[in-house]
Design a protein around this motif. Structure first.
Motif, short mmCIF file in Angstrom:
data_model
loop_
_atom_site.label_atom_id
_atom_site.label_comp_id
_atom_site.label_asym_id
_atom_site.label_seq_id
_atom_site.Cartn_x
_atom_site.Cartn_y
_atom_site.Cartn_z
N LEU A 3 -14.47 -2.05 -52.46
CA LEU A 3 -13.85 -1.16 -52.60
C LEU A 3 -13.97 -0.19 -53.74
N ALA A 32 -11.01 -3.90 -49.27
CA ALA A 32 -10.93 -3.76 -48.92
C ALA A 32 -9.89 -4.68 -48.08
N ASP A 71 -16.16 3.41 -53.04
CA ASP A 71 -16.66 3.01 -52.06
C ASP A 71 -17.82 3.82 -52.45
N ARG A 173 -6.79 5.28 -49.66
CA ARG A 173 -7.55 3.80 -49.05
C ARG A 173 -7.47 2.44 -49.99
N SER A 206 -5.69 -1.15 -49.05
CA SER A 206 -6.28 -1.80 -50.20
C SER A 206 -4.94 -1.52 -51.54
#
Ligand SMILES: Nc1ncnc2c1ncn2[C@@H]1O[C@H](COP(=O)(O)OP(=O)(O)O)[C@@H](O)[C@H]1O
Ligand code: SF4
Ligand SMILES: [Mg+2]
Lengths: 330, 623
Positions: A3, A32, A71, A173, A206
């Motif tokens: 990620l 992730a 990402d 994220r 995460s």
């Protein structure tokens, strides 16, 4: 693909006395849904490397080189405007000082509404409802009351929960937690850590968990990066480090010795690493850890070791990564 | 829920809406039932508590609010007339006794001569009295009635602007007061008549602006006094034919024995007053009266005709349901006595002189009426008297005869408005520049600080004087007022800028700023929405203190003549005249009152500012 992928990051500061190489060729990855723990003594560049990701450096700081891929997107080349969209929305931060990281003149409601209003364009009223949900999520009792209160009316633990609520508001994220529990006393610290673990399970966020306390990392992290003087000296899965490792960096070894463990052999004395972190402008040639390393050789003083993959998933920046061998020699 | 909470609940419900509003908006405290027993106090509440615990601060707030209220609401009641110039009321000291007939005279009044700011009266025993502002010049006081007048058995008196005339029962004419302008220089034929007694049966005694007249029963008119501005003469053909006269400001008119009105002065047809209405030339005129610039004639059938410069409503006589028997003129108004014993007043009402009280408009028992400058005295059948009109000025008048009270109230409004707007301008500039410098630092800071050093280094007063002299000369007074606001604002933002910059330097290092940045909040929003509220309390203190400073600076400029020009009053330019010893010593009310109220106002603002600062700084309260 990871990620977040930080590669060969160099972050420097211009100062009156010269360039401070606060982060010097750091690489790490955050997977992730996993937690990366970053450990190191204070001044080792943990905060700077994390803030480089969000490009929130002090005005005299700059990213000299390196790549930060989130990402699949390169962050270092984004415009200011694009960065605004990332911060608080895709990547959030919580800080060490829950006392001061909330604005003293804002109520909890106003404070936690902010990301909803900025990133999701919600109205004040809609945001206020979401705030209550968020406060419940972080297990704050009486959210209706707390939401109208000012930071100084809350205890440290409550403030940190509010910070977490704010950071998680837009379902980021990645959550960067920069020593989130250091300023709290032990029981509250345990509660906050448990909360973060629970939230990670619920939301799949995460976490990049920064701390100087290896014991905390042991509870939290899936992977660990050990930093020293702006470099990652060891990168390994947590179970490797906290298990019975074959390879290890002398600094990690020292850190492990300095925390009490149930399985510490009774004949090994608990000891702190001798000496102090070198001044960032007077870093030694060769291995940065050499002045404090009990295994240091002549070679260590002139030649700098590379981060070498000693076994799949583990990298160590030392000429003598094998624990048994070097103990024998030393 | 604990026992304590249960006890508290009914108490909370009793709170009135107002109290709740106050708690919620001012103290930012919300009525919520807390499970958590911690005492909850917002910073604002603590500040308010600290502030109101300080007696000096509370005193400052109360006095300042009172002054503010007077200055904000006052102008609606005390209307300012910029063109005002009342020659007869110059430098009147604080007074309230212009119509205060002495006790000894009550019920025993035989004659009253209303002067400009005073009155002279004779009682039934022929004894003379004076009241009101009688000090007509620096040295001369009409109260110092000469012995010969006091001892005489007076028959008639008259009072002008600065002199008084009395006639005793033996036909002896006496003058006192200001006599430097020939007010007491009798003409030779008067001297002769007085000595011989021939043509010296005086029936009317008049006094005006430094001139006097005596009218003999046989129609002989004697005029004397200061001839420089006054048409003080009589055409030969009218002498011996006059029944009554009335003084205007610089002329007089006569009612002749044949019932016609005539302009009998030397100017003749050259005077605007010689255009007498036809109705008054039919031999049916019974009475005449005059104000400063108009004349009125009353005919047999009770009709009144006006002529002259009818600019102040002198001809706006109300409908009258009874016959007029006597009409009298003041400076800008008329009053008439009616057959039914009532009185009507009309004309200019600046000093309430045309607003007769109900007691005389419908009481039906008025016996006699005396009308002077701005004063009216009505004597009732029972000997009591009723007065209306100008009784005095609580704070005196200035060199244009303007009421100091009105000017102080209106001046306060101008000064506070200028000060407030200047502070707002300075604060806006200071906050923006200081915020940018403090938040961004580096080059931005260096550039802004250099600019502020230049502005701060300008010698303030000389620079403001030059600016207002260079630009101001082309502007009208209102524009000049705006100019002063802007000049003050532009020259005084430096302090605020430094304060805000220093605060921002400190605040931007706080973690909440980093946290806000990490939340993706934009720079502008962080500066103005996150950091500024934290600086606001200090800013408030500095604004309060700057407000006082701005008012003082505006006043200094206005005092020096470079601020807001006269006639617009400000607390500064009210003091403009007070720069020589004559005014400072003799007309003390011209500077004492503005200085006192202004001083009080600025002291109170400073008390409030200091109180606020102490209240916000927990360390200082412990001292
Ligand atoms: N604004 C700055 N100017 C100069 N040096 C800085 C600045 N910020 C951080 N540093 C340096 O960077 C190094 C790493 O700091 P930091 O990342 O905060 O350490 P930590 O691991 O305790 O979080 C420190 O040695 C510090 O001296
Ligand atoms: S390289 Fe040498 S000095 Fe550096 S950590 Fe390894 S043994 Fe110690
Ligand atoms: Mg740190």
């Amino acid at each position: 693909m990871s990620l977040l992928e930080v590669r060969d990051l160099n972050t420097f500061f211009r100062t009156k006395h010269g360039i401070v190489k606060a982060v010097n060729g750091v690489s790490y990855t955050v997977e992730a849904g996993k937690t990366l723990g970053i450990v190191g003594e204070s001044g080792s560049g943990k905060t700077v490397s994390a803030m480089s990701i969000l490009q929130l450096l002090d005005t005299n700081g700059f990213i000299e080189s390196g790549s930060i891929k989130f990402d699949g997107r390169e962050l270092t080349t984004l415009t200011r405007r694009e960065m605004y969209e990332i911060r608080g929305n895709d990547i959030s931060v919580i800080f060490q000082e829950p006392m001061t990281s909330l604005n003293p003149v804002f109520t909890v409601e106003r404070q936690v509404s902010e990301p909803f209003m900025v990133h999701q364009g919600l109205s004040k009223r809609e945001a206020a409802l979401r705030v209550l949900d968020m406060l419940r999520d972080v297990r704050i009792p009486n959210p209706e009351v707390v939401t109208k209160q000012y930071p100084h009316q809350l205890s440290g633990g409550m403030r940190q929960r509010v910070m977490i609520a704010m950071a998680l508001a837009c379902r980021p994220r990645i959550l960067i937690a920069d020593e989130p529990s250091t300023a709290l006393d032990v029981t509250i610290q345990a509660q906050i850590l448990k909360l973060m673990n629970d939230l990670q399970e619920e939301k799949g966020t995460s976490i990049m968990f920064i701390t100087h306390d290896l014991g905390v990392v042991c509870q939290m992290a899936d992977d660990v990066a050990v930093m020293y003087c702006g470099q990652v000296v060891e990168m390994a899965p947590a179970r490797t480090i906290f298990g019975k490792p074959q390879f290890s960096h002398p600094y990690t070894e020292g850190l492990l010795f300095s925390i009490p463990r149930l399985d510490t052999p009774s004949d090994v004395r608990l000891e702190a690493i001798p000496g102090a972190v070198p001044h960032p402008l007077k870093l030694p040639d060769g291995c940065k850890f050499a002045p404090r390393c009990k295994y240091a050789t002549e070679r260590c003083k002139v030649e700098e070791p590379e981060l070498v993959e000693v076994q799949p998933g583990q990298g160590v920046r030392c000429f003598y990564p094998d624990l048994k061998e070097r103990r024998k020699d030393g | 829920m604990s026992k304590k909470m249960k006890n508290n609940t009914p108490k909370k419900k009793k709170r009135s809406t107002l109290a709740r509003w106050f708690r919620q908006t001012v103290l930012r405290k919300h009525d919520i039932d807390y499970d958590n027993p911690e005492v909850i106090e917002t910073p604002l509440k603590i500040v308010a508590q600290n502030f109101f615990a300080k007696k000096t601060a509370v005193f400052g707030v109360v006095v300042f609010l009172l002054i503010l209220l007077v200055v904000l609401i006052g102008p609606y009641f005390f209307k300012l007339n910029l063109g005002e110039h009342e020659q007869t009321l110059i430098h009147v000291p604080p007074s309230n006794n212009m119509m205060k007939i002495p006790k000894e005279m009550h019920g025993r009044i035989s004659d009253i001569a209303p002067g400009t700011t005073f009155g002279i009266g004779v009682d039934v025993d022929g004894k003379v009295y004076s009241w009101g502002h009688t000090r007509v010049t620096e040295r001369i006081d009409l109260k110092d009635i000469p012995d010969e007048v006091q001892e005489a058995d007076l028959k008639m008196i008259a009072a002008g602007m600065d002199h008084a005339v009395a006639l005793d029962t033996n036909g002896k004419l006496m003058v006192w007061g200001n006599t430097r302008r020939s007010q007491a220089r009798f003409t030779p034929d008067m001297e002769k008549a007085q000595k011989s007694g021939k043509n010296w049966n005086i029936v009317q005694l008049e006094a005006g602006m430094q001139v006097s007249a005596a009218l003999d029963e046989g129609g002989y008119l004697y005029l004397w006094g200061n001839r420089s501005n006054f048409d003080l003469g009589i055409k030969r053909e009218y002498q011996g034919n006059i029944a009554k006269i009335a003084f205007m400001a610089n002329e007089y008119i006569s009612l002749l024995k044949d019932g016609n009105v005539a302009y009998t002065g030397i100017k003749g047809k050259g005077s605007p007053f010689s255009k007498i209405p036809d109705e008054l030339l039919q031999g049916k005129t019974v009475d005449i009266a005059a104000t400063d610039r108009t004349c009125a004639g009353l005919t047999e059938d009770g009709k009144v005709y006006f002529w002259g410069r009818l600019e102040k409503g002198e001809n706006e006589m109300p409908e009258i349901d009874s016959k007029i028997i006597k009409i009298e003129g003041g400076r800008f108004h008329y009053s008439a006595l009616l057959e039914n014993g009532n009185v009507v007043s009309w004309g200019n009402n600046d000093y309430n002189q045309a607003k007769a009280p109900a007691q005389v408009t419908s009481g039906g028992n008025v016996k006699e009426l005396y009308v002077g400058n701005f004063q009216n005295y009505a004597i009732l059948e029972n000997g009591e008297h009723v007065t209306w009109g100008l009784s005095g000025f609580p704070l005196g008048t200035d060199n244009f005869g303007r009421d100091m009270l009105v000017r102080i109230i209106n001046g306060g409004r101008v000064t506070m408005l200028v000060g407030a707007i200047a502070v707002v301008i300075a604060t806006i500039i200071g906050v923006i520049l200081g915020g940018l410098a403090g938040y961004f630092g580096g080059t931005v800071d260096i550039v802004i600080m250099r600019i502020s050093e230049v502005v701060g280094g300008l010698p303030f007063i000389p620079f403001a004087m030059i600016l207002s002299a260079v630009i101001g000369s082309r502007l009208d007074p209102t524009q000049r007022m705006y100019l002063i606001m802007i000049v003050l604002g532009i020259l005084s933002w430096v302090g605020t800028c430094r304060l805000v910059r220093a605060q921002f330097f400190a605040q931007r290092e706080m973690e909440y700023v980093t946290a806000a940045k990490a939340m993706g909040i934009r720079e502008g929003a962080i500066i103005f929405r996150h950091i500024l509220p934290n600086v606001f309390s200090l800013l408030l203190v500095s604004m309060t203190l700057d407000f006082a400073t701005s008012m003082l600076t505006e006043s200094t400029l206005s005092y020096l003549g470079f601020g807001i020009p006269l006639p617009t009053p400000t607390w500064g330019n009210l003091l403009t005249g007070a720069n020589n010893s004559i005014i400072i010593q003799q007309y003390w009310w011209r500077w004492v009152f503005p200085a006192v109220i202004f001083g009080m106002c600025t002291i109170c603002i400073n008390l409030i500012g200091d109180g606020l600062r102490d209240a916000m700084d927990p360390k200082s309260t412990e001292r």
